[in-house]
Design a protein around this motif. Structure first.
Motif, PDB file in Angstrom:
ATOM      1  N   ARG A   1      43.832  39.063  52.287  1.00 24.97           N
ATOM      2  CA  ARG A   1      43.497  40.407  51.781  1.00 24.97           C
ATOM      3  C   ARG A   1      44.494  41.358  52.415  1.00 24.97           C
ATOM      4  O   ARG A   1      44.501  41.546  53.637  1.00 24.97           O
TER       5      ARG A   1
ATOM      6  N   ASN B   1      45.276  39.172  47.848  1.00 22.08           N
ATOM      7  CA  ASN B   1      44.495  40.226  47.221  1.00 22.08           C
ATOM      8  C   ASN B   1      45.069  41.560  47.696  1.00 22.08           C
ATOM      9  O   ASN B   1      45.009  41.866  48.878  1.00 22.08           O
TER      10      ASN B   1
ATOM     11  N   SER C   1      37.963  31.604  42.130  1.00 19.94           N
ATOM     12  CA  SER C   1      37.441  30.440  42.854  1.00 19.94           C
ATOM     13  C   SER C   1      36.657  29.520  41.934  1.00 19.94           C
ATOM     14  O   SER C   1      36.774  28.295  42.021  1.00 19.94           O
TER      15      SER C   1
ATOM     16  N   THR D   1      35.127  47.110  44.746  1.00 18.34           N
ATOM     17  CA  THR D   1      34.712  45.804  45.271  1.00 18.34           C
ATOM     18  C   THR D   1      35.813  45.122  46.068  1.00 18.34           C
ATOM     19  O   THR D   1      35.630  44.006  46.533  1.00 18.34           O
ATOM     20  N   GLY D   2      36.968  45.761  46.190  1.00 17.27           N
ATOM     21  CA  GLY D   2      38.075  45.138  46.906  1.00 17.27           C
ATOM     22  C   GLY D   2      38.618  43.907  46.211  1.00 17.27           C
ATOM     23  O   GLY D   2      39.213  43.045  46.844  1.00 17.27           O
TER      24      GLY D   2
ATOM     25  N   HIS E   1      38.322  37.488  42.520  1.00 19.64           N
ATOM     26  CA  HIS E   1      38.529  36.318  43.369  1.00 19.64           C
ATOM     27  C   HIS E   1      37.347  35.356  43.343  1.00 19.64           C
ATOM     28  O   HIS E   1      37.517  34.156  43.475  1.00 19.64           O
ATOM     29  N   THR E   2      36.157  35.871  43.096  1.00 20.25           N
ATOM     30  CA  THR E   2      35.010  34.991  42.890  1.00 20.25           C
ATOM     31  C   THR E   2      35.219  34.186  41.609  1.00 20.25           C
ATOM     32  O   THR E   2      35.013  32.970  41.577  1.00 20.25           O
TER      33      THR E   2
ATOM     34  N   ARG F   1      36.815  41.595  44.827  1.00 18.16           N
ATOM     35  CA  ARG F   1      35.898  40.471  45.035  1.00 18.16           C
ATOM     36  C   ARG F   1      35.527  39.776  43.724  1.00 18.16           C
ATOM     37  O   ARG F   1      35.442  38.551  43.661  1.00 18.16           O
TER      38      ARG F   1
ATOM     39  N   CYS G   1      44.788  32.312  51.604  1.00 17.49           N
ATOM     40  CA  CYS G   1      44.173  33.437  50.899  1.00 17.49           C
ATOM     41  C   CYS G   1      44.148  34.639  51.835  1.00 17.49           C
ATOM     42  O   CYS G   1      43.610  34.556  52.939  1.00 17.49           O
TER      43      CYS G   1
ATOM     44  N   GLU H   1      42.054  42.983  39.621  1.00 19.66           N
ATOM     45  CA  GLU H   1      40.705  42.870  39.069  1.00 19.66           C
ATOM     46  C   GLU H   1      40.579  43.934  37.988  1.00 19.66           C
ATOM     47  O   GLU H   1      40.942  45.091  38.210  1.00 19.66           O
TER      48      GLU H   1
END
Length: 179
Positions: free
Chosen positions: A142, A107, A125, A115-116, A121-122, A118, A140, A76
């Motif tokens: 983590r 991930n 998606s 945000t790890g 990956h959002t 997120r 998927c 990210e």
């Protein structure tokens, strides 16, 4: 036997994301294929999305067409997908390779990441939904990964991490076999 195409969304030489992809290929050489043309793709331009395609774009689409499933591992950047990886995804919009293709991701964002991963990956998606890919939730994972866990050979030796990678591959292969 199903073939899973592996793509790292990072162009960084020491990327933990690329280490996951290399490790997946080392663990399952018979059922994986690694795509390495990310950095060579030209910036997406809809005017260029016509025959004849730029050769590197044609190679990407051929690799996707030959795959039964896709596993990606992307970092990210600034709360979203890295530009080079988003560019790769943009090149898939005009092709017919993604609809219905089972897709999963690993991930690797560390526990200290705000945000790890997120945001990436959002966004992933969203794009995968737009191109009609079939996100396989069991594919998927983590798996927080520190650079120190990557060996000098670019692979991950940790058996727990390897088990997570194998589980993601297994889920994708199982889903592709189900149709």
């Amino acid at each position: 036997m199903a073939t899973v195409l592996l793509i790292s969304g990072s162009t960084r030489a020491g990327s933990t994301n690329t280490a996951v992809i290399r490790t997946a290929a080392a663990l399952e050489p018979e059922r994986t294929r690694v795509y390495t043309g990310l950095a060579a793709l030209p910036a997406f331009n809809p005017d260029d999305d016509a025959d004849p395609l730029p050769p590197v774009v044609a190679e990407l689409r051929e690799a996707l067409a030959a795959a039964d499933a896709l596993l990606v591992c992307t970092p990210e950047y600034a709360g979203a997908l890295p530009g080079a990886f988003k560019n790769l995804l943009d090149w898939t919009v005009g092709g017919a390779e993604m609809p219905g293709l089972p897709v999963g991701w690993v991930n690797t964002a560390g526990v200290a990441a705000p945000t790890g991963g997120r945001g990436a990956h959002t966004e992933l998606s969203t794009v995968l939904g737009y191109v009609g890919a079939r996100v396989v939730e069991q594919g998927c994972r983590r798996v927080p990964l520190a650079r120190a866990q990557v060996g000098d050979d670019g692979l991950i030796a940790d058996p727990d991490v390897r088990a997570e990678i194998t589980a993601a591959l297994d889920a994708l292969v199982r889903t592709s076999a189900e149709g």
